[in-house]
Write an enzyme that holds these catalytic residues in place. Structure first.
Site, PDB file in Angstrom:
ATOM      1  N   LYS A   1       0.860  -1.181   0.000  1.00  0.00           N
ATOM      2  CA  LYS A   1       0.000   0.000   0.000  1.00  0.00           C
ATOM      3  C   LYS A   1       0.893   1.226   0.000  1.00  0.00           C
ATOM      4  O   LYS A   1       1.865   1.296   0.751  1.00  0.00           O
ATOM      5  CB  LYS A   1      -0.900  -0.005   1.243  1.00  0.00           C
ATOM      6  CG  LYS A   1      -1.846   1.185   1.347  1.00  0.00           C
ATOM      7  CD  LYS A   1      -2.682   1.085   2.613  1.00  0.00           C
ATOM      8  CE  LYS A   1      -3.725   2.188   2.708  1.00  0.00           C
ATOM      9  NZ  LYS A   1      -3.140   3.529   2.782  1.00  0.00           N
TER      10      LYS A   1
ATOM     11  N   PRO B   1       4.747   8.220   0.231  1.00  0.00           N
ATOM     12  CA  PRO B   1       4.737   7.432  -1.011  1.00  0.00           C
ATOM     13  C   PRO B   1       6.085   6.784  -1.305  1.00  0.00           C
ATOM     14  O   PRO B   1       7.138   7.282  -0.903  1.00  0.00           O
ATOM     15  CB  PRO B   1       4.379   8.481  -2.075  1.00  0.00           C
ATOM     16  CG  PRO B   1       3.651   9.548  -1.333  1.00  0.00           C
ATOM     17  CD  PRO B   1       4.302   9.609   0.016  1.00  0.00           C
ATOM     18  N   SER B   2       6.027   5.675  -2.008  1.00  0.00           N
ATOM     19  CA  SER B   2       7.211   4.951  -2.489  1.00  0.00           C
ATOM     20  C   SER B   2       8.120   4.481  -1.359  1.00  0.00           C
ATOM     21  O   SER B   2       9.331   4.337  -1.548  1.00  0.00           O
ATOM     22  CB  SER B   2       8.014   5.822  -3.482  1.00  0.00           C
ATOM     23  OG  SER B   2       7.181   6.239  -4.554  1.00  0.00           O
ATOM     24  N   ARG B   3       7.544   4.277  -0.160  1.00  0.00           N
ATOM     25  CA  ARG B   3       8.305   3.819   1.011  1.00  0.00           C
ATOM     26  C   ARG B   3       9.397   4.818   1.417  1.00  0.00           C
ATOM     27  O   ARG B   3      10.341   4.476   2.105  1.00  0.00           O
ATOM     28  CB  ARG B   3       8.937   2.441   0.765  1.00  0.00           C
ATOM     29  CG  ARG B   3       7.924   1.310   0.601  1.00  0.00           C
ATOM     30  CD  ARG B   3       7.133   1.112   1.870  1.00  0.00           C
ATOM     31  NE  ARG B   3       6.251  -0.037   1.831  1.00  0.00           N
ATOM     32  CZ  ARG B   3       4.958   0.009   1.495  1.00  0.00           C
ATOM     33  NH1 ARG B   3       4.421   1.174   1.155  1.00  0.00           N
ATOM     34  NH2 ARG B   3       4.215  -1.067   1.500  1.00  0.00           N
ATOM     35  N   PHE B   4       9.260   6.065   0.981  1.00  0.00           N
ATOM     36  CA  PHE B   4      10.229   7.106   1.335  1.00  0.00           C
ATOM     37  C   PHE B   4       9.663   7.865   2.536  1.00  0.00           C
ATOM     38  O   PHE B   4       9.330   9.044   2.463  1.00  0.00           O
ATOM     39  CB  PHE B   4      10.462   8.040   0.130  1.00  0.00           C
ATOM     40  CG  PHE B   4      11.890   8.447  -0.039  1.00  0.00           C
ATOM     41  CD1 PHE B   4      12.897   7.500  -0.149  1.00  0.00           C
ATOM     42  CD2 PHE B   4      12.252   9.784  -0.094  1.00  0.00           C
ATOM     43  CE1 PHE B   4      14.215   7.861  -0.313  1.00  0.00           C
ATOM     44  CE2 PHE B   4      13.572  10.162  -0.251  1.00  0.00           C
ATOM     45  CZ  PHE B   4      14.560   9.197  -0.366  1.00  0.00           C
TER      46      PHE B   4
END
Length: 211
Positions: free
Chosen positions: A8, A187-190
């Site tokens: 997610k 977002p983007s695991r950042f």
């Protein structure tokens, strides 16, 4: 779909150094209030991780019952596995995870027993059956069956009636933090991570960590 494909993307909010309070307890209280306002289910639920002398960790979910400048207070059976491990190793870690807000808070520190008077006061505030259960259960110890547990409960209920006294084996612990980390999903695991470390002079050092 494979487990590896479950993911997610987080996009609800951000967290900057300017957003957070200089005092991590105040910052935690703010986030906790926001979790309550957002009606996060069991917002006071947390993972408590302990380790005994052998260094092998164990975790379980408990409910936080008090938060103030002294630390984070929870209640349990002193003779349970967690209680035994805390006798051997005074350090523990807490983890709050509020998925609806895409947030988690990691807390580490030394654990101490609260006063008997504080434990007595909280014990008497609990529902009657919860008080009876605390007396009846030898937490973490094996028992033959559910029926045996219920028989023990019924026995205690008959013996102590409606005014049970807190048993010596049950009471509160306070985790006195020296590390608190606030994690906001991005977002983007950042992700955003802001960590506080307690300094020798009693102040908190704040810094951003890489995701």
């Amino acid at each position: 779909m494979s487990i590896a494909d479950l993911r997610k993307d987080y996009s609800r909010a951000s967290l900057t150094e300017q957003d957070v309070h200089p005092d991590p307890i105040q910052q935690f209280s703010k986030w906790f209030s926001e979790a309550i306002a957002a009606e996060v289910p069991e917002a006071n639920a947390m993972s408590v991780s302990t380790a005994g002398a052998n260094g092998r960790p164990s975790s379980r979910i408990l409910l936080i019952k008090d938060i103030d400048a002294r630390g984070f207070t929870f209640f349990t059976n002193y003779d349970s596995r967690k209680g035994s491990e805390l006798e051997q190793n005074k350090y523990a870690a807490l983890l709050f995870y509020w998925i609806e807000l895409e947030r988690q808070v990691r807390i580490e520190g030394r654990v101490e027993r609260i006063s008997a008077a504080e434990s007595d006061a909280y014990f008497q505030s609990r529902p009657l059956k919860s008080r009876l259960g605390a007396i009846a259960s030898s937490q973490s110890q094996p028992i033959a069956s559910r029926e045996a547990m219920e028989q023990r409960f019924a026995q205690i209920e008959q013996e102590v009636g409606e005014r049970p006294v807190r048993p010596a084996h049950w009471g509160g612990y306070r985790l006195v933090p020296d590390y608190i980390e606030f994690w906001q999903g991005r977002p983007s695991r950042f992700h955003d991570r802001i960590a506080y470390r307690l300094q020798a002079d009693g102040t908190w050092q704040r810094q951003r960590l890489q995701p």
